[in-house]
Write a protein that holds these residues in place. Structure first.
Motif, short mmCIF file in Angstrom:
data_model
loop_
_atom_site.label_atom_id
_atom_site.label_comp_id
_atom_site.label_asym_id
_atom_site.label_seq_id
_atom_site.Cartn_x
_atom_site.Cartn_y
_atom_site.Cartn_z
N LEU A 59 -2.61 7.20 5.06
CA LEU A 59 -1.56 7.88 4.30
C LEU A 59 -2.14 9.08 3.55
N LYS A 85 0.98 4.05 -2.91
CA LYS A 85 0.77 5.46 -2.55
C LYS A 85 1.93 6.31 -3.04
N ASN A 109 -4.26 2.96 3.29
CA ASN A 109 -4.34 3.94 2.21
C ASN A 109 -5.00 5.24 2.69
N THR A 166 0.83 -1.21 0.00
CA THR A 166 0.00 0.00 0.00
C THR A 166 0.87 1.25 0.00
N VAL A 167 1.92 1.24 0.80
CA VAL A 167 2.83 2.39 0.84
C VAL A 167 3.48 2.60 -0.53
#
Length: 556
Positions: free
Chosen positions: A534, A378, A531, A374-375
């Motif tokens: 962030l 992103k 998500n 996910t990071v």
């Protein structure tokens, strides 16, 4: 404002996507024929369970080549087979593989000592594998013939990698057929040999067939449960992956001559597939609906073998019965890994799964792998997100001015729109800039959704604390509630809709999404939570900078 309306459209599309999932689950339950109440075990029909011998590329077969009357589908003679990955049962009738439990995939976290039963021939959901031989000139054992097992139980000993299980059929004419299953340590691939020894005075000529028989699923995952396909699939040279649903089988029998390929019955996380011994082998792929509730999908050989008196010949096949592990499946047959069905976004989902496996290799935990993935996603969309959040922050900054314009022009929509466009030009604000970048990311989000949903690696995989199975819903609904709270915070960072109706709809969205996500697998919700968190951090920084008068994009 235009960006708020577009956001509502995006949210509506996603909600409709979730509703479509629930509808597909409901339709699957409605269209599936009801289970037959005649017996808890499968009964062969008058036809269909045995391929039509007239399909053989040989002279017309005599009437007795394919049995016309029903016979008992199983006997008291069962061969129990235990390996490191299987607990299986083979029936003396036909030498059918009637029951398969997967020892390395427990039924549930609460019942870790109970293997997940993928194949069985009792209860409401039947699924088993059958094989047989057909001859237009001589006796041949189909899957209704009675074999003689050489032992009642076979176990794979420690230090041994191969286990063979033979069953023998003999005809008074002198024809002997030995059906041998070969199990290998650590493998869900079973090898099958049907050896014909001709002790008669006449030539024997025939082909083999292999088929899967099952009933539709009767379980439902609930009104908001996710839907995954259960049914038949085939692979041909023309189409690498083609679904053949139970509904299609009920409407029309399939009869397709294919070189290579494979046939399979799939369900969530698991697959049973017949694969020819060689991709040069020619078969007729066929389907048949039997007794209104059972469906047969199989392959009938189109290259007969001739066995002279005193000689022998061997028919070989492969049967995969196990989890949908892509690295394993792609080594067995071309395109067999496509049974991990990512849908129309496979081109995006496949690289995402590769990255997920990469992170799992680094951290050894699928939950943390989801977080790292996910990071990374992103980060890839950082600039697009920045553009979106900068636009929203500017819109938020000028919300009071827009509200005054609405009060000034009242119901005069034309003058209001002209005044708003003039304000946008003066302040260099793009009203659609907040949502257009989000539209670009939607295919990636949906591909990630299917990737996480279809990955058997997440089944019974723990993350931390209360999340012990990423493929199941959060037992305490903590992640869905955090997700709903994060959506609410995001709304507060966005410019408020000046239209009261839009404002009410927007206020309702976090609650609606929270309700939907209550029943979603924890792995999917974990992605959305990370998500959102962030996004909140990035949007908060950008909004503060814009409101402080720093309207330049952040450096990468």
């Amino acid at each position: 404002m235009e960006n708020q309306r577009l956001f509502l459209v995006i949210a509506l599309v996603f909600v409709l996507f979730l509703i479509w999932q629930a509808w597909m689950q409901e339709q699957a339950a409605r269209t599936a024929p009801p289970p037959t109440a005649v017996s808890t075990q499968a009964q062969p029909g008058q036809d269909g369970t045995v391929p039509d011998s007239a399909a053989l590329p040989a002279p017309p077969a005599p009437a007795g080549a394919a049995p016309a009357q029903a016979a008992a589908p199983s006997s008291a003679k069962r061969v129990r087979v235990v390996t490191d990955v299987f607990e299986a049962e083979i029936d003396a009738i036909g030498g059918d593989l009637r029951r398969v439990g997967l020892r390395t995939y427990p039924e549930s976290l609460e019942r870790k000592d109970q293997p997940f039963v993928l194949m069985k021939d009792s209860g409401p959901e039947l699924f088993f594998a059958q094989t047989g031989l057909l001859s237009s000139t001589s006796p041949a054992p189909n899957h209704l013939a009675e074999f003689t097992p050489l032992a009642s139980e076979y176990r794979l000993p420690e230090g041994q990698d191969v286990l063979q299980v033979p069953l023998v059929w003999r005809d008074p004419s002198g024809i002997t057929v030995t059906k041998t299953y070969t199990f290998r340590r650590g493998s869900f691939l079973v090898e099958l040999s049907q050896k014909v020894e001709n002790g008669s005075s006449s030539e024997w000529r025939g082909v083999q067939y292999r088929q899967l028989q099952r009933t539709p699923p009767v379980k439902s995952s609930g009104a908001f449960g996710v839907y995954t396909y259960t049914g038949g699939v085939i692979s041909t040279q023309e189409k690498n992956y083609q679904k053949v649903s139970f509904d299609e089988m009920a409407k029309k029998d399939l009869a397709l001559t294919v070189t290579g390929g494979w046939v399979a019955m799939i369900q969530h996380y698991f697959v049973g597939a017949w694969v020819p011994a060689s991709q040069e082998e020619s078969n007729q792929f066929y389907t048949k609906a039997v007794d209104g509730n059972r469906y047969v999908l199989g392959m009938l050989g189109q290259q007969p073998q001739t066995v002279a008196p005193g000689a022998s010949a061997e028919f070989k096949s492969q049967l995969y019965v196990g989890p949908k592990i892509q690295d394993t499946l792609e080594k067995i047959a071309p395109h067999l890994e496509l049974t991990v069905d990512y849908g129309w976004l496979t081109i995006l989902a496949q690289p995402l799964f590769w990255l997920l496996k990469f992170f799992h290799g680094l951290v050894g935990n699928w939950g943390w792998a989801i977080i790292f993935l996910t990071v990374l996603i992103k980060a890839v969309f950082f600039k697009l997100s920045e553009t979106s959040y900068r636009s929203m922050a500017k819109m938020r900054k000028f919300t009071p001015q827009i509200q005054r314009l609405r009060e000034r022009y009242g119901d005069d929509r034309q003058k209001l729109n002209q005044a708003m466009m003039e304000l946008y030009r003066k302040e260099k604000v793009n009203p659609l800039g907040g949502c257009l970048p989000i539209l670009v990311q939607i295919p990636v989000f949906i591909a990630l959704y299917w990737m996480l949903l279809e990955s058997v690696e997440l089944r019974q995989a723990p993350w931390l604390g209360w999340i012990q199975d990423l493929s199941q819903q959060d037992p305490y609904y903590i992640l869905p509630l955090i997700m709903g709270a994060s959506m609410f915070i995001q709304q507060k960072l966005n410019p408020p809709p000046p239209d009261p109706v839009q404002a009410k709809v927007m206020a309702f969205m976090p609650l609606l999404f929270t309700v939907f996500f209550l029943w979603f697998p924890a792995g999917l919700v974990l992605y959305w939570v990370v998500n959102n968190l962030l996004s909140i951090a990035q949007q908060w920084v950008i909004t503060r900078r814009i409101e402080a008068g720093e309207d330049k994009p952040a450096k990468a």
